[in-house]
Design a protein around this motif. Structure first.
Motif, PDB file in Angstrom:
ATOM      1  N   GLU A   1      10.488 -26.312   2.528  1.00 34.84           N
ATOM      2  CA  GLU A   1       9.815 -26.173   1.227  1.00 34.84           C
ATOM      3  C   GLU A   1      10.129 -27.371   0.334  1.00 34.84           C
ATOM      4  O   GLU A   1       9.261 -27.877  -0.369  1.00 34.84           O
ATOM      5  CB  GLU A   1      10.233 -24.873   0.521  1.00 34.84           C
ATOM      6  CG  GLU A   1       9.770 -23.610   1.223  1.00 34.84           C
ATOM      7  CD  GLU A   1      10.661 -23.201   2.407  1.00 34.84           C
ATOM      8  OE1 GLU A   1      11.778 -23.751   2.573  1.00 34.84           O
ATOM      9  OE2 GLU A   1      10.215 -22.337   3.177  1.00 34.84           O
ATOM     10  N   THR A   2      11.381 -27.836   0.379  1.00 35.32           N
ATOM     11  CA  THR A   2      11.792 -29.001  -0.415  1.00 35.32           C
ATOM     12  C   THR A   2      11.095 -30.259   0.103  1.00 35.32           C
ATOM     13  O   THR A   2      10.623 -31.083  -0.683  1.00 35.32           O
ATOM     14  CB  THR A   2      13.323 -29.181  -0.367  1.00 35.32           C
ATOM     15  OG1 THR A   2      13.938 -27.984  -0.862  1.00 35.32           O
ATOM     16  CG2 THR A   2      13.774 -30.364  -1.199  1.00 35.32           C
ATOM     17  N   ILE A   3      11.026 -30.392   1.425  1.00 34.28           N
ATOM     18  CA  ILE A   3      10.346 -31.552   2.012  1.00 34.28           C
ATOM     19  C   ILE A   3       8.876 -31.550   1.602  1.00 34.28           C
ATOM     20  O   ILE A   3       8.337 -32.576   1.186  1.00 34.28           O
ATOM     21  CB  ILE A   3      10.474 -31.552   3.550  1.00 34.28           C
ATOM     22  CG1 ILE A   3      11.943 -31.688   3.976  1.00 34.28           C
ATOM     23  CG2 ILE A   3       9.638 -32.685   4.157  1.00 34.28           C
ATOM     24  CD1 ILE A   3      12.178 -31.481   5.472  1.00 34.28           C
ATOM     25  N   ALA A   4       8.232 -30.378   1.701  1.00 37.71           N
ATOM     26  CA  ALA A   4       6.814 -30.274   1.330  1.00 37.71           C
ATOM     27  C   ALA A   4       6.609 -30.687  -0.122  1.00 37.71           C
ATOM     28  O   ALA A   4       5.680 -31.446  -0.436  1.00 37.71           O
ATOM     29  CB  ALA A   4       6.309 -28.852   1.578  1.00 37.71           C
TER      30      ALA A   4
ATOM     31  N   HIS B   1       3.082 -26.334   2.912  1.00 33.10           N
ATOM     32  CA  HIS B   1       4.128 -26.002   3.867  1.00 33.10           C
ATOM     33  C   HIS B   1       3.573 -25.884   5.295  1.00 33.10           C
ATOM     34  O   HIS B   1       4.185 -26.374   6.252  1.00 33.10           O
ATOM     35  CB  HIS B   1       4.854 -24.720   3.443  1.00 33.10           C
ATOM     36  CG  HIS B   1       6.037 -24.412   4.275  1.00 33.10           C
ATOM     37  ND1 HIS B   1       6.168 -23.237   4.946  1.00 33.10           N
ATOM     38  CD2 HIS B   1       7.141 -25.146   4.581  1.00 33.10           C
ATOM     39  CE1 HIS B   1       7.301 -23.244   5.619  1.00 33.10           C
ATOM     40  NE2 HIS B   1       7.914 -24.383   5.415  1.00 33.10           N
ATOM     41  N   GLY B   2       2.429 -25.261   5.464  1.00 29.62           N
ATOM     42  CA  GLY B   2       1.821 -25.128   6.789  1.00 29.62           C
ATOM     43  C   GLY B   2       1.482 -26.471   7.408  1.00 29.62           C
ATOM     44  O   GLY B   2       1.692 -26.696   8.604  1.00 29.62           O
ATOM     45  N   THR B   3       0.958 -27.364   6.604  1.00 33.00           N
ATOM     46  CA  THR B   3       0.632 -28.713   7.063  1.00 33.00           C
ATOM     47  C   THR B   3       1.898 -29.440   7.501  1.00 33.00           C
ATOM     48  O   THR B   3       1.920 -30.121   8.527  1.00 33.00           O
ATOM     49  CB  THR B   3      -0.078 -29.507   5.946  1.00 33.00           C
ATOM     50  OG1 THR B   3      -1.242 -28.784   5.534  1.00 33.00           O
ATOM     51  CG2 THR B   3      -0.457 -30.908   6.387  1.00 33.00           C
ATOM     52  N   LEU B   4       2.950 -29.274   6.712  1.00 31.03           N
ATOM     53  CA  LEU B   4       4.231 -29.909   7.036  1.00 31.03           C
ATOM     54  C   LEU B   4       4.755 -29.407   8.384  1.00 31.03           C
ATOM     55  O   LEU B   4       5.171 -30.207   9.225  1.00 31.03           O
ATOM     56  CB  LEU B   4       5.258 -29.634   5.940  1.00 31.03           C
ATOM     57  CG  LEU B   4       6.682 -30.092   6.261  1.00 31.03           C
ATOM     58  CD1 LEU B   4       6.754 -31.610   6.318  1.00 31.03           C
ATOM     59  CD2 LEU B   4       7.665 -29.545   5.252  1.00 31.03           C
TER      60      LEU B   4
ATOM     61  N   THR C   1       3.145 -28.200  10.915  1.00 30.74           N
ATOM     62  CA  THR C   1       2.314 -28.754  11.990  1.00 30.74           C
ATOM     63  C   THR C   1       2.678 -30.210  12.249  1.00 30.74           C
ATOM     64  O   THR C   1       2.844 -30.631  13.400  1.00 30.74           O
ATOM     65  CB  THR C   1       0.818 -28.640  11.632  1.00 30.74           C
ATOM     66  OG1 THR C   1       0.511 -27.259  11.406  1.00 30.74           O
ATOM     67  CG2 THR C   1      -0.069 -29.205  12.715  1.00 30.74           C
ATOM     68  N   ARG C   2       2.803 -30.985  11.184  1.00 31.29           N
ATOM     69  CA  ARG C   2       3.142 -32.408  11.339  1.00 31.29           C
ATOM     70  C   ARG C   2       4.509 -32.586  11.996  1.00 31.29           C
ATOM     71  O   ARG C   2       4.677 -33.430  12.871  1.00 31.29           O
ATOM     72  CB  ARG C   2       3.152 -33.112   9.979  1.00 31.29           C
ATOM     73  CG  ARG C   2       1.799 -33.478   9.504  1.00 31.29           C
ATOM     74  CD  ARG C   2       1.766 -34.938   9.086  1.00 31.29           C
ATOM     75  NE  ARG C   2       0.501 -35.172   8.445  1.00 31.29           N
ATOM     76  CZ  ARG C   2       0.361 -35.697   7.257  1.00 31.29           C
ATOM     77  NH1 ARG C   2       1.399 -36.080   6.568  1.00 31.29           N
ATOM     78  NH2 ARG C   2      -0.835 -35.868   6.749  1.00 31.29           N
ATOM     79  N   LEU C   3       5.490 -31.792  11.533  1.00 31.53           N
ATOM     80  CA  LEU C   3       6.833 -31.901  12.103  1.00 31.53           C
ATOM     81  C   LEU C   3       6.823 -31.567  13.592  1.00 31.53           C
ATOM     82  O   LEU C   3       7.503 -32.223  14.391  1.00 31.53           O
ATOM     83  CB  LEU C   3       7.824 -31.006  11.356  1.00 31.53           C
ATOM     84  CG  LEU C   3       8.259 -31.511   9.979  1.00 31.53           C
ATOM     85  CD1 LEU C   3       9.055 -30.449   9.250  1.00 31.53           C
ATOM     86  CD2 LEU C   3       9.058 -32.801  10.102  1.00 31.53           C
ATOM     87  N   SER C   4       6.049 -30.567  13.965  1.00 29.52           N
ATOM     88  CA  SER C   4       5.943 -30.200  15.377  1.00 29.52           C
ATOM     89  C   SER C   4       5.368 -31.360  16.181  1.00 29.52           C
ATOM     90  O   SER C   4       5.878 -31.701  17.265  1.00 29.52           O
ATOM     91  CB  SER C   4       5.065 -28.959  15.517  1.00 29.52           C
ATOM     92  OG  SER C   4       4.861 -28.643  16.863  1.00 29.52           O
ATOM     93  N   ARG C   5       4.328 -31.981  15.672  1.00 33.91           N
ATOM     94  CA  ARG C   5       3.708 -33.121  16.360  1.00 33.91           C
ATOM     95  C   ARG C   5       4.659 -34.318  16.435  1.00 33.91           C
ATOM     96  O   ARG C   5       4.721 -35.017  17.445  1.00 33.91           O
ATOM     97  CB  ARG C   5       2.416 -33.526  15.664  1.00 33.91           C
ATOM     98  CG  ARG C   5       1.304 -32.526  15.854  1.00 33.91           C
ATOM     99  CD  ARG C   5       0.056 -32.928  15.110  1.00 33.91           C
ATOM    100  NE  ARG C   5      -0.965 -31.898  15.240  1.00 33.91           N
ATOM    101  CZ  ARG C   5      -1.963 -31.740  14.401  1.00 33.91           C
ATOM    102  NH1 ARG C   5      -2.123 -32.571  13.377  1.00 33.91           N
ATOM    103  NH2 ARG C   5      -2.845 -30.775  14.585  1.00 33.91           N
ATOM    104  N   ILE C   6       5.388 -34.543  15.346  1.00 36.46           N
ATOM    105  CA  ILE C   6       6.340 -35.663  15.314  1.00 36.46           C
ATOM    106  C   ILE C   6       7.447 -35.426  16.341  1.00 36.46           C
ATOM    107  O   ILE C   6       7.820 -36.342  17.080  1.00 36.46           O
ATOM    108  CB  ILE C   6       6.936 -35.848  13.895  1.00 36.46           C
ATOM    109  CG1 ILE C   6       5.850 -36.288  12.917  1.00 36.46           C
ATOM    110  CG2 ILE C   6       8.075 -36.858  13.919  1.00 36.46           C
ATOM    111  CD1 ILE C   6       6.261 -36.192  11.456  1.00 36.46           C
TER     112      ILE C   6
END
Length: 161
Positions: free
Chosen positions: A129-132, A139-142, A144-149
């Motif tokens: 939540e802090t990163i977002a 948060h959902g986009t974050l 997904t991105r973290l999973s891809r990264i």
């Protein structure tokens, strides 16, 4: 929170994470990371009265740290070379782990600035939540991105691509 009054406490709570974040942007170069770390806390002190409490203090601090690192990288258009030994504190770790750490930082260096920011904050175990909030993503986009990264980094580390 009164930043001026509580600055020492803020520094103690966030200093290590800010330093490691800077170290990630500096590709393990301690001197550059220390410089950015110091610049970050100078900016926090100089702009303490501008903190408007629209986000948490930690989000504000990490945003200043990320912007400090990115600004210096853009301004000087420098790429920070990966040191052969990333962190001298890891002398006791076996050779294989050290090589994996080096590979991980080399792979992180290949990411674009935003993805690099996301994974470095994630590696610091900063709440999503802090990163977002810090980078302005949902948060959902974050997630997904973290999973891809993570998948991309795993592929890079294991295959060298």
């Amino acid at each position: 929170m009164d930043i001026e009054k509580d600055f020492d406490t803020l520094y103690q709570q966030h200093s290590d994470k800010v330093y490691r974040l800077c170290l990630g942007y500096a590709s393990g170069n301690n001197e550059i990371a220390q410089e950015w770390h110091q610049q970050t806390f100078i900016k926090i002190w100089n702009h303490r009265k501008s903190f408007q409490q629209r986000s948490s203090i930690s989000t504000w601090i990490y945003r200043i740290a990320v912007n400090t690192c990115l600004s210096d990288l853009r301004k000087t258009k420098k790429t920070v070379p990966l040191k052969e030994v990333l962190m001298e504190d890891f002398k006791d770790i076996d050779e294989n782990k050290d090589q994996n750490i080096q590979k991980m930082y080399a792979c992180i260096d290949q990411l674009n600035h935003q993805n690099k920011t996301l994974i470095l904050l994630e590696l610091e175990e900063i709440p999503q939540e802090t990163i977002a909030d810090t980078v302005g993503l949902q948060h959902g986009t974050l997630r997904t991105r973290l999973s891809r990264i993570r998948k991309s980094l795993l592929k890079c580390i294991t295959n060298g691509k």
